[in-house]
Structure formats: structure tokens, C-alpha cells
Design an enzyme around this catalytic site. Sequence first.
Site, PDB file in Angstrom:
ATOM      1  N   GLU A 143      13.864   8.337  62.353  1.00 43.98           N
ATOM      2  CA  GLU A 143      15.071   9.167  62.223  1.00 43.98           C
ATOM      3  C   GLU A 143      15.730   9.452  63.559  1.00 43.98           C
ATOM      4  O   GLU A 143      16.959   9.463  63.668  1.00 43.98           O
ATOM      5  CB  GLU A 143      14.693  10.482  61.534  1.00 43.98           C
ATOM      6  CG  GLU A 143      15.875  11.387  61.246  1.00 43.98           C
ATOM      7  CD  GLU A 143      15.445  12.654  60.531  1.00 43.98           C
ATOM      8  OE1 GLU A 143      16.073  13.694  60.762  1.00 43.98           O
ATOM      9  OE2 GLU A 143      14.475  12.595  59.751  1.00 43.98           O
ATOM     10  N   ASP A 144      14.926   9.673  64.607  1.00 44.42           N
ATOM     11  CA  ASP A 144      15.470  10.167  65.878  1.00 44.42           C
ATOM     12  C   ASP A 144      15.493   9.140  67.007  1.00 44.42           C
ATOM     13  O   ASP A 144      15.980   9.445  68.100  1.00 44.42           O
ATOM     14  CB  ASP A 144      14.670  11.390  66.352  1.00 44.42           C
ATOM     15  CG  ASP A 144      14.814  12.563  65.404  1.00 44.42           C
ATOM     16  OD1 ASP A 144      15.796  12.584  64.638  1.00 44.42           O
ATOM     17  OD2 ASP A 144      13.935  13.456  65.408  1.00 44.42           O
TER      18      ASP A 144
END
Length: 810
Positions: A143-144
Site C-alpha cells: 500500500e505504501d
Amino acid sequence: MFTLRMQKALPEPRRAEIEARTFVAETPSAPDGSSAPFEVEAPRVIFAMPGASDTKPVLSADEQMIQDGFNALLDDYIHSNHRRKIERITKAFNFANQAHAGVKRRSGEPYIMHPIAVARIVCKEMGLGSTSICSALLHDVVEDTEYTVEDIRSMFGDKIAQIVDGLTKISSSYFGEQVSAQAENFRKLLLTMSDDIRVILIKIADRLHNMRTLGSMLPAKQFKIAGETLYIYAPLAHRLGLFSIKTELEDLSFKYEHPQEYDFIKDKLKATEEKRNILFEHFAGPVDAKLKAMGLHYEMRARVKSAFSIWNKMESKGITFEDVYDLYAVRIIFDPMPGVDEKNMCWDIYSAITDVYRIRPDRIRDWVSRPKANGYQALHLTVMGPDGQWIEIQIRSRRMDDIAERGFAAHWKYKENNVEEDTELDKWLQTITEILESPDPNALDFLDTIKLNLFSAEIFVFTPKGDIKTLPQGATALDFAYALHTSIGDKCIGAKVNHRLVPLSHQLASGDQVEILTSRSQEPQAEWLNFVTTAKARTKIDATLRKARREVIKAGEVKVNEKIKEAGIESSSGVIDKLAAYFGFPRREDFYYSLEKGDVTLPDNIHKLLKEKSQSGIFKYLMQAFRKNSTSDENKVNIPEKVQEKQTPIARELPKYDISKPYILREEAFERNYVIADCCKPIPGDEVLGFINDDGNVVIHKRSCSIAMRLKSSFGERILNAEWSSHKNAASFEATLEVKGLDAIGVLNAITHTISDSFNVNIIRLVIEAKDGMFSGRIKLKVHDVEDIQKMCVTLSKIKNIKSVGRVSD
């Protein structure tokens, strides 16, 4: 000693190289010099530079923090009962540490400390193994950072990749404005959970750590996360049997949403602690002597009710802290004797306690013979203590206590001996799967449907053949029909409960025997949604109704096209949109539906209609007010007043709000910069938050409002931290007081005179009812703020014969 290095070049060309500092795990050796992967002592981890593994460089403060955190994780893991896969965990940690390198959390600590903390919760508080720990360490990588699920799969295998994928949020850019990214991500989480329950367990651990560190976030963000936690994640933790985590999630949410009430209850608990300890000692002495005489190995302790549970009881029952009688319960946890059944031991302890204290028969709860759906097993009873107070006692074995605290995660530890709880888990997952197969497009309805399946209170009812079915408390005969089979529910016309004919809406009670009556001509009705309570029933009824609506829309579309063709006009989307706009419909599907149902009639001369302008806005809204499919103000899609020739709505500039600052609620020249929500009707002084609706207006809700909680769970990005300005000179707000007391001549006169003369406020409505020497009444008033209410309650409570005064929702 083994040393783990990350691959310098990952297989796909797009991958970045991992070559910065890595952790080296040192495993202690056995006395004979051999490696000892099963030693109790955890390996120590140090930073190592490539090519210099024999030296230990001086670590920065952040590096030391990371090293201490990872060492603590390995300590937790090495003392668990799982196989030792330290290499795998260290590999996952090195990958995550490199991926998040240089990134800080809002609190200022390195970002990797969050995955480490989540992994520690997963390991120590849930008792999960290396796969879950690795997934927790990697849960934010996709996600990051630039890495993908495929990168995770190639390095750690399909299972960890699948779990990480389930934990990865979908970007909000994939959704339209009216779609809730929160709800869609929750839907994705549940889809993966159906394949592997560890997904939701890691997500709950992630949420728990976020709640523990919520203090560094902006207030608006705090409200969003706390509301979502209380609405979805705390009930979910309870449903999975994670009682201690559920309690902590509730208390932390309560702390950030209602800080003053939280501090008040905590202070009260601290002030009354000594008194509770004395009561416990008085109670425990005689019981202790009895159990020791039986030769049992056990521990007995007092468990204090959580701050949130106390506040919830005070709010729901309208009582003060002093009136909450069950502030604490006594828990007896015993070690089973060899060859003696746990169930029999529970009842033996029950018998010993009732020999000493008088029991309250209506408060016996036997979850030993039939555990709750979340696996909880215990025997509860309430007795009159030596000091004249009712005391609840919970009797559990060591195994039951472990499962009660750690839920389904602990079941795997015991499943060789007992697989009953696993089947309950399978049933619950099957229900979740059924909901997802027919998802509701509305985000709030979808979350409500899921929440319907998280009931903690349950009833047990029987089929005519004696088979037992578990349903949530408040379930109806129609819910039971759908629990048997979808086709039975669809064709249900009534039921017999204990051989007595009842309607579909009849609420069932534990022990009822239910026979369902069906008819081939019966079809699901829209009004059924008003009384069904189970997620399965609501989902199936809704799916059937939507299918029927699609068929009506299709027939309406055919009718419109035929009418246009008869008029000699070429059918196009522009023509149909203009027709729909003329009758006040923002969507052509609604226009088709109303036309087929006869709510709208097309004139013979369509040419003339197309040349005319759309109906006035007032006429359109009058028409919509009588339509069944009208929506609430907060969730409606705005309808443009005019439709351009190209049938595109005129764009309207909506006001911008800065969520980093409190939104000040003002009233100037009788105009407010906010709208009061009808559901909870807050007044100045109440703890409130703002919700930006589709019109760009700020709607003010109480923080404790159930509607606001739903909005925080689905549209958290629209939540504002709102604060009241002074409203002393502003227009009045409506509030309702509830007054109770002894029925006596002159009481009503004293109440009305006090309100009118002492406070100079108007009474809008007053309802008083007297019975058996007592009276109760509700008084609706116009006040300026909460301070007015508080002063009024104090003054009214001093009137003779009045026993209680308090503010209630209307």
C-alpha cells in the site's frame, strides 16, 4: 549463527534493490556447540553492514529503537508454542524495514515500528504463528511503497501474498464520489477473510495499534477512526471471541470521542477501588474455603467493568454511576482434574458457591453446555453477597479462559481435542460469503448488513423435528425461515410457534419450536425489510426485490422507446434524458420504473413536451416527495435545477473546508453556518462533529449519535471537528427533559413555574402520566445551550417529591 541477507536484485526488472543495512539474527548455540533453534532464549538482532558482519557499529536512536522492537518481537515468538521459524520472520522484517526506510509516523517514530507493534499483538495477544507475524510485518508494504503483491509472492509464497493483498486498501481514486472507499475496502477485507480468517485478525491487530497511538492524529481523523472502530471493529473482535481486544478498542474509542465522560468514569473507578476490594475480600473468604476443601487448583479475581460498558449502561438506562450495581464480577478459573469433565467441574463449583450464598435464579447463563457462536464457554450466576449487593460470578476452566480472551486464534491451540468451535466459525464465514455474493450498492446499507451479523446476544429455537438453530436476539419467524433455506423464506406466508399461528413479524424466544408455512404463489415483499433482523434474510430479500425492479425498468424502457418511435423521433440518450428531466428524474432508470408503475404518463404529443423547458424546481421536488424511492437529505444525490441541451448538470462550486482546524459553529443575523441533524438534535455545549453533505453544508451530529457513527464508518473523509461559538444571544434550541417522582398535588404547578419564572424559557410540549402513586413526564423546551439544561436539572431536582430529572432524546 545464521545470517540473512536480502537479494540484491529481485526477479522483475521493476524492483528496486535492497542493499542498505539489514538485521542479523544471532541464534544461541547449545552447550555441545550445535545450533539450537528451539532454545527458549530469543536470538539477539544487531545491525550489520554488508561485508562487515563481525563489527557492531554504533546505532542511531532510531536504529536502536527498531532493534529493541524487533528483539521484543522475537522474545514474544520464542516463548510461544509455535514452531521456530525465526529465519522467515527476520527475512520479512528486513524486507519491510528496507521498504519503509526513512519514513516516519505522525508521532515522529520510524514507520517500521508500527508493523513491529502489529506483529507483536498478533504473536503475543492473539497467539498466531510465523505466517501471521510475517504478514503483519509486511501488511503496509504494497500500500505504501513501490512493491507489488507479486513481489511479496515471489519472496514469501502465495499464502502471505494473499493475506497482504487482503490487507491492502484500494485507492480511493478507483471509486466515484458517491461510493464509500471505506466500505469498499471493508468489503475487500471480508472477501479475503472468507479464504483465510487470519486476514481479519491481523486487521484487528492493526486497528488496535492505531487506536493506541491515535493521540498524534488530528481531531477529525480521531473521530473517523474511533467511530469506525466502535461501529465495525469492536463488534467484529467480539464476534471472533477476542474479548480483551474488543474491550480495549471500545475504551480507546470512548476516550477519544467523549474525553470528559471517560475521565469522569476513570476517576470514579479509582475513587471506589478500595471499597470494591473490601467487598471482594468479604465475598471471597467463604468461597475460597469451600473450593480449597474440594482440592481444586484455581485462581479467583475481580474483573472491573470497562469504562465504555459503564457509560453505555448509564446512557441506555438513564442512571448515574452510583446506580450501576454490577461494576465488577468475580471470575473463577480452574485447572481441570485428570479424568474429570470440565463441564461437571463447573457445576461442582456452582453447587459449592450456592451452598454459601443465595442465588438469583433468573441470572443463570449456561454457556458451558452450549457455547456462544464466537466459541465463548463459561457458567455465569449471580448471588447476593455478604454486604447486600448482587455479585456476578463467571466459572471457567483454563482452556475456556484462554479462548474467551484470545478467541478463535486460541481455538487452533485446542482443536485436536475440540472442533465444535471451528464449525461455528465455518457457519459464520459462510454467512459472510452469502452477504458478499449479493452486495448492496449503498455503502451504509452494506455496513449495516454486516453489522447485523455481529449480534452478541443469541437465542436457540427448534425445528418441528427437534433440530436446533442459533439466531440473533430479536429474530422473527421470517428470519428463521431464511435460516432454514432461501426458497423457504421466499415462499413463507406465516408460521406456527409452539403450535400457535403467528405472523411473519413475530419475534422468537429461546426454546420456541417453529414450523414454517409456505405457498407457491408467495413472493418477497418490500415491507419484509422492516422487520427482518438477520443479514442473510435482508440480503436475500433485497436481491429479489432488486431483480424485480430491474425487470420493471426494462419493461418501462421498452414502453418509452415505443412511444418515441410512434412519434417519429429518433430514440437517443439525449431525448430520453430530456424526458426524464421534464418529469423531475435525475436518472433515466427511475423514470422507466415510474412510467411502468403508472406514476408517470407520457402525453400523446411528445414533440411539444420536448420543446418545453423542464418543470420548475418546486414542482419536481413536490413530485419527488410523493415517490417511494426518495432518499434522506444527507445521502441524496443533488439534482440540478436545470438541464442543459447536452443534458449535463451545471457544475456548482462547493465550499472548501480545512479539516486540520476546528470548524466554529456560528449564528449571525439569525443565519447559521451549519444544519442541525434531525436524528439527535444537538444543542450548544454538546460534544459534536460535522458532516459535509452532498450540498456542501455542514450537518451537526452529537458524537454519540448512531447515524453519525455510520457516517464515520463510511464517509470518514467528510467528518469535521466542530466547536460551538457563544450562542447566548442566538435563537433557541429544542431539548427534552424527563422528570420522575412521587404523585402529589402541586408538583406539576411547581415544575412549570420553576421553568417559566426562574429560567424564562418556553415550554413547547408537556406530557405527564401518573400511576400507582408515581408520575413520569417529558417536557420539551426551547433553551440556549447545555448549561441551561444543567442548571434546570439541578433546580428541578430540589423540588419536593421529584426523584430524578435528566435530558433525553426526543
